[in-house]
Design a protein around this motif. Structure first.
Motif, PDB file in Angstrom:
ATOM      1  N   LYS A  58       0.843  -1.367   0.057  1.00 29.94           N
ATOM      2  CA  LYS A  58       0.016  -0.028   0.096  1.00 29.94           C
ATOM      3  C   LYS A  58       0.822   1.218  -0.066  1.00 29.94           C
ATOM      4  CE  LYS A  58      -3.381   2.337   2.858  1.00 29.94           C
ATOM      5  NZ  LYS A  58      -4.137   2.182   4.296  1.00 29.94           N
ATOM      6  N   THR A  59       1.945   1.131   0.722  1.00 35.77           N
ATOM      7  CA  THR A  59       2.831   2.351   0.853  1.00 35.77           C
ATOM      8  C   THR A  59       3.803   2.681  -0.519  1.00 35.77           C
ATOM      9  OG1 THR A  59       2.761   1.953   3.249  1.00 35.77           O
ATOM     10  CG2 THR A  59       4.560   3.476   2.308  1.00 35.77           C
ATOM     11  N   TYR A  60       4.311   1.309  -0.681  1.00 41.75           N
ATOM     12  CA  TYR A  60       5.546   1.493  -1.917  1.00 41.75           C
ATOM     13  C   TYR A  60       5.488   0.882  -2.946  1.00 41.75           C
ATOM     14  CZ  TYR A  60       8.391   3.083   1.996  1.00 41.75           C
ATOM     15  OH  TYR A  60       9.081   3.896   3.181  1.00 41.75           O
ATOM     16  N   GLY A  61       4.106   0.008  -3.117  1.00 39.20           N
ATOM     17  CA  GLY A  61       3.622  -0.795  -4.246  1.00 39.20           C
ATOM     18  C   GLY A  61       4.594  -1.951  -4.925  1.00 39.20           C
ATOM     19  N   GLN A  62       5.565  -2.094  -3.651  1.00 37.47           N
ATOM     20  CA  GLN A  62       6.480  -3.154  -4.297  1.00 37.47           C
ATOM     21  C   GLN A  62       7.229  -3.847  -3.205  1.00 37.47           C
ATOM     22  OE1 GLN A  62       8.473  -0.240  -6.756  1.00 37.47           O
ATOM     23  NE2 GLN A  62      10.409  -1.170  -6.316  1.00 37.47           N
ATOM     24  N   ILE A  63       7.822  -5.009  -3.256  1.00 43.00           N
ATOM     25  CA  ILE A  63       9.024  -5.550  -2.259  1.00 43.00           C
ATOM     26  C   ILE A  63       9.960  -6.009  -3.171  1.00 43.00           C
ATOM     27  CG2 ILE A  63       9.392  -7.133  -0.216  1.00 43.00           C
ATOM     28  CD1 ILE A  63       6.576  -7.009   0.533  1.00 43.00           C
ATOM     29  N   ASP A  64      11.048  -5.698  -2.982  1.00 39.72           N
ATOM     30  CA  ASP A  64      12.147  -6.110  -4.031  1.00 39.72           C
ATOM     31  C   ASP A  64      13.046  -7.124  -3.241  1.00 39.72           C
ATOM     32  OD1 ASP A  64      11.718  -4.180  -6.357  1.00 39.72           O
ATOM     33  OD2 ASP A  64      12.104  -2.916  -4.674  1.00 39.72           O
ATOM     34  N   VAL A  65      13.299  -6.836  -1.941  1.00 43.07           N
ATOM     35  CA  VAL A  65      14.156  -7.621  -1.088  1.00 43.07           C
ATOM     36  C   VAL A  65      13.325  -7.934   0.275  1.00 43.07           C
ATOM     37  CG1 VAL A  65      16.402  -7.620   0.150  1.00 43.07           C
ATOM     38  CG2 VAL A  65      16.087  -6.352  -2.107  1.00 43.07           C
ATOM     39  N   LEU A  66      13.432  -9.417   0.581  1.00 43.05           N
ATOM     40  CA  LEU A  66      13.058  -9.516   1.895  1.00 43.05           C
ATOM     41  C   LEU A  66      14.136 -10.337   2.744  1.00 43.05           C
ATOM     42  CD1 LEU A  66      11.162 -10.598   4.326  1.00 43.05           C
ATOM     43  CD2 LEU A  66      10.803 -12.791   3.144  1.00 43.05           C
ATOM     44  N   ILE A  67      14.651  -9.735   3.773  1.00 40.07           N
ATOM     45  CA  ILE A  67      15.657  -9.937   4.682  1.00 40.07           C
ATOM     46  C   ILE A  67      14.831 -10.596   5.952  1.00 40.07           C
ATOM     47  CG2 ILE A  67      17.744  -9.523   5.988  1.00 40.07           C
ATOM     48  CD1 ILE A  67      18.061  -8.918   3.259  1.00 40.07           C
ATOM     49  N   ALA A  68      14.731 -11.977   5.945  1.00 37.21           N
ATOM     50  CA  ALA A  68      14.245 -12.643   7.057  1.00 37.21           C
ATOM     51  C   ALA A  68      15.182 -12.725   8.017  1.00 37.21           C
ATOM     52  CB  ALA A  68      13.570 -13.834   6.696  1.00 37.21           C
ATOM     53  N   ASN A  69      15.598 -11.789   9.017  1.00 35.79           N
ATOM     54  CA  ASN A  69      16.551 -11.760   9.995  1.00 35.79           C
ATOM     55  C   ASN A  69      15.702 -12.158  11.404  1.00 35.79           C
ATOM     56  OD1 ASN A  69      18.755 -10.231  11.493  1.00 35.79           O
ATOM     57  ND2 ASN A  69      17.209  -9.041  12.011  1.00 35.79           N
ATOM     58  N   ALA A  70      14.770 -11.847  11.816  1.00 34.64           N
ATOM     59  CA  ALA A  70      14.032 -11.866  13.413  1.00 34.64           C
ATOM     60  C   ALA A  70      14.705 -13.324  13.903  1.00 34.64           C
ATOM     61  CB  ALA A  70      12.686 -11.921  13.435  1.00 34.64           C
ATOM     62  N   GLY A  71      15.216 -12.943  15.103  1.00 41.26           N
ATOM     63  CA  GLY A  71      15.856 -14.287  15.645  1.00 41.26           C
ATOM     64  C   GLY A  71      15.793 -14.139  17.197  1.00 41.26           C
ATOM     65  N   VAL A  72      15.756 -15.310  17.960  1.00 40.13           N
ATOM     66  CA  VAL A  72      15.926 -15.340  19.269  1.00 40.13           C
ATOM     67  C   VAL A  72      17.060 -16.460  19.747  1.00 40.13           C
ATOM     68  CG1 VAL A  72      13.904 -14.264  19.731  1.00 40.13           C
ATOM     69  CG2 VAL A  72      14.024 -16.768  19.541  1.00 40.13           C
ATOM     70  N   GLY A  73      17.530 -16.223  20.664  1.00 37.92           N
ATOM     71  CA  GLY A  73      18.447 -17.453  21.238  1.00 37.92           C
ATOM     72  C   GLY A  73      18.215 -18.074  22.561  1.00 37.92           C
ATOM     73  N   HIS A  74      17.980 -19.148  22.838  1.00 33.75           N
ATOM     74  CA  HIS A  74      17.590 -19.773  24.237  1.00 33.75           C
ATOM     75  C   HIS A  74      18.770 -20.750  24.318  1.00 33.75           C
ATOM     76  CE1 HIS A  74      14.528 -17.279  25.702  1.00 33.75           C
ATOM     77  NE2 HIS A  74      13.485 -17.517  24.627  1.00 33.75           N
ATOM     78  N   PHE A  75      19.685 -20.732  25.317  1.00 30.11           N
ATOM     79  CA  PHE A  75      20.916 -21.852  25.243  1.00 30.11           C
ATOM     80  C   PHE A  75      20.882 -22.452  26.788  1.00 30.11           C
ATOM     81  CE2 PHE A  75      22.037 -18.197  22.486  1.00 30.11           C
ATOM     82  CZ  PHE A  75      22.212 -18.949  21.255  1.00 30.11           C
ATOM     83  N   ALA A  76      20.331 -23.577  26.842  1.00 30.85           N
ATOM     84  CA  ALA A  76      20.606 -24.513  28.175  1.00 30.85           C
ATOM     85  C   ALA A  76      20.425 -25.976  27.682  1.00 30.85           C
ATOM     86  CB  ALA A  76      19.161 -24.017  28.815  1.00 30.85           C
ATOM     87  N   LYS A  77      21.116 -26.708  28.683  1.00 38.92           N
ATOM     88  CA  LYS A  77      20.955 -28.166  28.548  1.00 38.92           C
ATOM     89  C   LYS A  77      19.431 -28.499  28.222  1.00 38.92           C
ATOM     90  CE  LYS A  77      25.080 -29.157  31.493  1.00 38.92           C
ATOM     91  NZ  LYS A  77      25.415 -29.821  32.670  1.00 38.92           N
ATOM     92  N   ILE A  78      19.399 -29.499  27.709  1.00 39.96           N
ATOM     93  CA  ILE A  78      17.890 -30.140  27.635  1.00 39.96           C
ATOM     94  C   ILE A  78      17.240 -30.333  28.831  1.00 39.96           C
ATOM     95  CG2 ILE A  78      18.565 -32.610  27.571  1.00 39.96           C
ATOM     96  CD1 ILE A  78      15.938 -30.673  25.321  1.00 39.96           C
ATOM     97  N   SER A  79      17.828 -30.594  29.848  1.00 40.88           N
ATOM     98  CA  SER A  79      17.241 -30.663  30.986  1.00 40.88           C
ATOM     99  C   SER A  79      16.591 -29.447  31.551  1.00 40.88           C
ATOM    100  CB  SER A  79      18.211 -31.442  32.182  1.00 40.88           C
ATOM    101  OG  SER A  79      19.244 -30.767  32.357  1.00 40.88           O
TER     102      SER A  79
END
Length: 238
Positions: free
Chosen positions: A79-100
Motif C-alpha cells: 500500500k505504501t510503496y507498491g512493491q517488495i524487492d528484497v526480503l531479509i528474514a532476520n528476526a531471531g532469538v536464542g535460548h541456550f541451556a541443557k535439555i534438562s
C-alpha cells in the motif's frame, strides 16, 4: 548503486543488531526500508534513529510467529510503496541451556521465531517478490551446520532454517527470484544477552553483514551464492 536506489527492502527484526546494521547499509545506497519488530516503542525508535530527518524507513509492529500479522505487513508495504524487492528474514532469538533445563516455552519461541517465523515471512511476501523478480535472504548461523552443547533449540532452529532456505532456493530459482542464506559466526550485538564492546570487539559488526547483503544485491544476475558462511577473522584469544 543506481540500480538499487528506490528499491524496497523488508527487514524482519530490524530494530537492532544485524537487522539494524543491514538497514543502515541499504539506506546509504538509496533503498527504501521497512523494519518490523515486536515492540512498538523500540520499532519506531529504531526507524527514527535510522533516518532522524524522516522519509525512508517504515516501521511496522509484527510478530513473525503470527502469519496473519506478516500478511498485514505485506499489505501495508504494498500500500505504501507498491512493491517488495528484497526480503531479509532476520528476526531471531536464542535460548541456550541443557535439555534438562530448557523449558517448553523457550523451545517453542526459538523454533517459532527462527524457523516458522521465516516461513511466515517468505510465504506472506512471495508473490510480491516474484512480481519484482527480487531477492530473499535469510539470516541463519554457523550454528546451522555446527552443533554445540546447550544448543538443542538454537541448533534445531538454524539447521532447519539452512535446509529450508536451500530448498526454497530450488523452488523459486526459475521464477527469477534469488535466495541466499547468510550464516554468521559471532556478531557484535545484544543477541543472547551479550553486550557490544564499543568498537573494540573482535566479533563481526552488524554493518559487515549489511555489506555482504549489498554485495549480493549488486552481483551479476547470472551468479547466485546460495549459502555464505562468515566468521570473525580472529578469535577472542588472538
Amino acid at each position: 548503486m543506481n540500480q538499487l536506489k528506490g528499491k524496497v527492502a523488508l527487514i524482519t527484526g530490524g530494530t537492532k543488531g544485524i537487522g539494524y546494521g543491514i538497514a543502515e547499509v541499504l539506506l546509504n545506497v538509496g533503498m527504501r526500508i521497512v523494519i518490523t519488530g515486536r515492540d512498538k516503542d523500540q520499532t519506531f525508535k529504531a526507524a527514527y534513529e535510522l533516518t532522524p530527518n524522516g522519509g525512508k524507513v517504515l516501521p511496522l509492529v509484527a510478530d513473525v510467529r503470527d502469519y496473519t500479522a506478516m500478511q498485514e505487513v505485506v499489505v501495508e508495504v504494498l500500500k505504501t510503496y507498491g512493491q517488495i524487492d528484497v526480503l531479509i528474514a532476520n528476526a531471531g532469538v536464542g535460548h541456550f541451556a541443557k535439555i534438562s533445563d530448557l523449558t517448553v516455552d523457550q523451545w517453542k519461541e526459538t523454533i517459532g521465531v527462527n524457523l516458522t517465523g521465516v516461513f511466515h515471512s517468505v510465504k506472506a511476501s512471495l508473490e510480491a517478490i516474484k512480481k519484482a523478480k527480487g531477492y530473499i535472504m535469510t539470516i541463519s548461523s554457523l550454528a546451522g551446520t555446527n552443533f554445540f552443547a546447550n544448543g538443542t533449540a538454537y541448533n534445531a532452529s538454524k539447521f532447519g532454517l539452512t535446509g529450508f532456505t536451500q530448498a526454497l532456493m530450488l523452488d523459486v530459482r526459475n521464477d527469477d527470484v534469488k535466495v541466499t542464506t547468510i550464516m554468521p559466526g559471532s556478531v557484535s550485538s545484544h543477541f543472547g544477552g551479550r553486550s557490544p564492546e564499543d568498537g573494540k570487539d573482535w566479533r563481526i559488526q552488524p554493518e559487515d553483514i549489511g555489506q555482504i547483503v549489498l554485495d549480493l544485491l549488486q552481483m551479476h544476475p547470472r551468479t547466485l551464492p546460495s549459502k555464505i558462511e562468515v566468521r570473525p577473522s580472529k578469535t577472542a584469544s588472538s
